[in-house]
Design an enzyme around this catalytic site. Structure first.
Site, PDB file in Angstrom:
ATOM      1  N   GLN A 154     -12.586   1.491  -1.523  1.00 50.63           N
ATOM      2  CA  GLN A 154     -11.579   2.396  -1.909  1.00 50.63           C
ATOM      3  C   GLN A 154     -10.586   1.723  -2.963  1.00 50.63           C
ATOM      4  OE1 GLN A 154      -9.752   5.177   0.920  1.00 50.63           O
ATOM      5  NE2 GLN A 154      -7.587   3.892   0.815  1.00 50.63           N
ATOM      6  N   HIS A 212      -5.835  11.399   3.892  1.00 50.87           N
ATOM      7  CA  HIS A 212      -5.132  11.948   5.125  1.00 50.87           C
ATOM      8  C   HIS A 212      -3.712  11.075   5.170  1.00 50.87           C
ATOM      9  CE1 HIS A 212      -6.743   7.735   5.404  1.00 50.87           C
ATOM     10  NE2 HIS A 212      -6.033   7.682   6.766  1.00 50.87           N
ATOM     11  N   ASP A 218       3.142  -7.068  16.775  1.00 50.27           N
ATOM     12  CA  ASP A 218       2.948  -5.362  16.693  1.00 50.27           C
ATOM     13  C   ASP A 218       3.697  -4.648  17.379  1.00 50.27           C
ATOM     14  OD1 ASP A 218       0.774  -3.538  15.101  1.00 50.27           O
ATOM     15  OD2 ASP A 218       1.565  -2.759  16.835  1.00 50.27           O
ATOM     16  N   TRP A 233      -0.864   5.168   6.054  1.00 47.35           N
ATOM     17  CA  TRP A 233       0.030   4.169   5.192  1.00 47.35           C
ATOM     18  C   TRP A 233      -0.645   3.407   4.286  1.00 47.35           C
ATOM     19  CZ3 TRP A 233       4.371   5.282   3.081  1.00 47.35           C
ATOM     20  CH2 TRP A 233       5.005   4.529   2.637  1.00 47.35           C
ATOM     21  N   HIS A 244      -3.977  -1.845  11.944  1.00 45.50           N
ATOM     22  CA  HIS A 244      -3.276  -2.916  12.442  1.00 45.50           C
ATOM     23  C   HIS A 244      -3.158  -4.229  12.033  1.00 45.50           C
ATOM     24  CE1 HIS A 244      -0.178   0.107  14.738  1.00 45.50           C
ATOM     25  NE2 HIS A 244      -1.306   0.913  14.264  1.00 45.50           N
ATOM     26  N   SER A 282      -3.608   3.630   2.941  1.00 45.51           N
ATOM     27  CA  SER A 282      -4.254   4.260   1.756  1.00 45.51           C
ATOM     28  C   SER A 282      -2.977   4.694   1.260  1.00 45.51           C
ATOM     29  CB  SER A 282      -5.115   5.666   2.406  1.00 45.51           C
ATOM     30  OG  SER A 282      -6.192   5.209   2.958  1.00 45.51           O
ATOM     31  N   GLN A 284       1.135  10.571  10.054  1.00 48.17           N
ATOM     32  CA  GLN A 284       0.581  11.140   8.557  1.00 48.17           C
ATOM     33  C   GLN A 284       1.582  12.187   8.154  1.00 48.17           C
ATOM     34  OE1 GLN A 284      -3.576  11.362   9.276  1.00 48.17           O
ATOM     35  NE2 GLN A 284      -3.755   9.112   9.498  1.00 48.17           N
ATOM     36  N   ALA A 342     -16.753   3.740   1.106  1.00 50.63           N
ATOM     37  CA  ALA A 342     -16.646   3.425  -0.402  1.00 50.63           C
ATOM     38  C   ALA A 342     -15.571   2.360  -0.772  1.00 50.63           C
ATOM     39  CB  ALA A 342     -16.412   4.660  -1.113  1.00 50.63           C
TER      40      ALA A 342
END
Length: 480
Positions: A356, A371, A118, A374, A20, A376, A396, A354
């Protein structure tokens, strides 16, 4: 397109979860890129101490963005349940937040005009009114998930049974109909739970906001704004907001170690054929059980496809919150006996972390087993990489449905009656995505979304225009 009017000051607050905080920090960077006269101060609640990954991200901030960490709330004094833990930490931080806002309003050389909040820190919306600030909710999730939260007060009245037991598809404005069992389980699967009570209280408070900001973009979720226009005057789709490649880090590894590991991974990718690698990662907040790690390993091996797998130590539950990578445990010891030796020419397994975005944007990467977090998901869309969806918690499942059933840019992993994906199923879906007949169509559709993402962020793109309009609305409050 950029706005260069008189300076204005924006305040932003989030919750003590890295995903977040990361998303809203990247949003702030994008906001001031379009509205160069803005100054931003992020005010973050903390549990015990600031999140190391957030501190690392702050190192690269432009001078017009500052960050204040509120006095830490001691974790030992909070409930063990993570939902309650976050709710209590944010609530207990509100007096300090008000004090910080008071200090800013008296010392800032530019007028405070707006507060961006948020959804899980929405107690701050009431404080915004006391300071005569415009207030906006920033949703770091899909428009689909945002719509569920906005619609919950109505849904609560319409449906009396448990959502997961509702026999019919549930219609949410602007979204494809979905089953209640695919709602985020932590909050929505037990309406008698404290978690559901909390989320209902929060959504009832959303009406205090002057507008809604969503980390999505028109080209992938075009129906949200029309569906909500009669209820919410100002909705801004400003995505995709993601970390750029140079800032891609979601762990607390030392910089030198991180750089070395990143270089080794990229070097390994350089020697591989185009689109030949399946990247496997479940983000920074979740782990798999030992049984599931075994099945995934053997499924990868059985598929015969090349892979790059980011592995964490096993757990029998999904860990919500900041996952520390500073322990000395070696996750590779939990792999099946002989796996690394048997697959040394087929794949690479790396511990904990890693780079990404670098991996997803590498020409050798042809698929992403994810997974469906959002962040990713957006990173994969921006890179144009097809996905295998393996949802674990939170929203998810909804993201998986969006990707596989509406956008059709991914394939689902199927789980047995015990919630385990078996090796044969894993091997099958990997082969289907990487070399199967469906791959061609999926690649064409993900390329359209990639182009749409690029277009949204262009000078006259939909998200750039939305950020300009948002800036104009906030700046107008400074002229009152």
């Amino acid at each position: 397109m950029e706005n260069t009017k008189t300076s204005s000051h924006i305040v932003v607050t989030s919750i003590p979860i890295f995903s977040h905080q990361c998303s809203v920090i990247e949003f702030c960077k994008r906001l001031i890129h379009i509205n160069k006269h803005f100054h931003v101060t992020c005010i973050f609640p903390t549990i015990d101490a600031p999140i190391p990954s957030t501190l690392k991200l702050l190192e690269s901030l432009p001078s017009s963005i500052k960050c204040i960490f509120l006095p830490p709330i001691k974790k030992q004094n909070l409930p063990q349940d993570v939902t309650l833990q976050l709710e209590h930490a944010v609530s207990q931080s509100m007096p300090s937040f008000r004090k910080s806002l008071t200090s800013l309003s008296s010392t800032s050389t530019t007028p405070l005009v707006a507060l961006i909040v948020d959804p899980f820190a929405n107690q701050a919306l009431e404080i915004a009114k006391d300071f005569n600030l415009l207030s906006f909710l920033y949703f770091p999730v899909s428009a689909m998930t945002t719509s569920l939260h906005l619609y919950l007060p109505t849904l609560h009245q319409q449906i009396s049974c448990q959502y997961k037991d509702h026999p019919e598809l549930i219609r949410i404005p602007g979204c494809m109909p979905i089953h209640g069992q695919d709602f985020p389980p932590t909050f929505f699967h037990d309406r008698s739970s404290i978690a559901y009570e909390i989320i209902l209280q929060q959504t009832n408070r959303f009406s205090l906001a002057d507008g809604v900001i969503v980390n999505s973009f028109f080209e992938i979720e075009a129906n949200m704004v029309p569906a909500w226009r009669s209820n919410i005057q100002f909705i801004y789709q400003v995505g995709p907001i993601i970390q750029n490649i140079s800032n891609n880090s979601s762990c607390s590894l030392s910089s030198s170690r991180e750089s070395n590991e990143s270089a080794n991974i990229v070097k390994w990718l350089e020697n591989k054929k185009q689109d030949s690698i399946l990247y496997v990662s479940f983000g920074s907040r979740a782990t798999l059980s030992q049984q599931q790690i075994n099945e995934l390993a053997l499924g990868l091996e059985l598929s015969g496809q090349k892979f790059l797998w980011v592995l964490r130590e096993p757990s029998n539950f999904a860990k919500i919150g900041h996952h520390s990578d500073t322990n000395d445990s070696d996750p590779l010891k939990y792999l099946p006996h002989g796996f690394l030796e048997r697959t040394k020419e087929q794949g690479l397994v790396v511990a904990l972390w890693a780079p990404q975005t670098q991996i997803l944007n590498h020409s050798s990467t042809g698929g992403f087993l994810t997974h469906c977090g959002w962040n990713s998901t957006l990173e994969s869309i921006v890179a144009g990489v097809p996905m295998i969806t393996w949802p674990l918690f939170g929203e998810q499942r909804m993201n998986s449905i969006l990707l596989t059933e509406e956008l059709k840019v991914g394939l689902k992993v199927k789980f047995n009656e015990n919630g385990v994906a078996e090796r044969d199923e894993i091997a099958k879906v990997i082969k289907d995505l990487m070399v199967g007949e469906e791959r061609s169509g999926i690649l064409k559709r993900i390329q359209v979304l990639k182009d749409g993402a690029s277009g949204a962020l262009a000078e006259d793109g939909s998200s750039t225009r939305a950020l300009y309009q948002l800036g104009t609305q906030m700046e107008s409050n400074g002229r009152k």
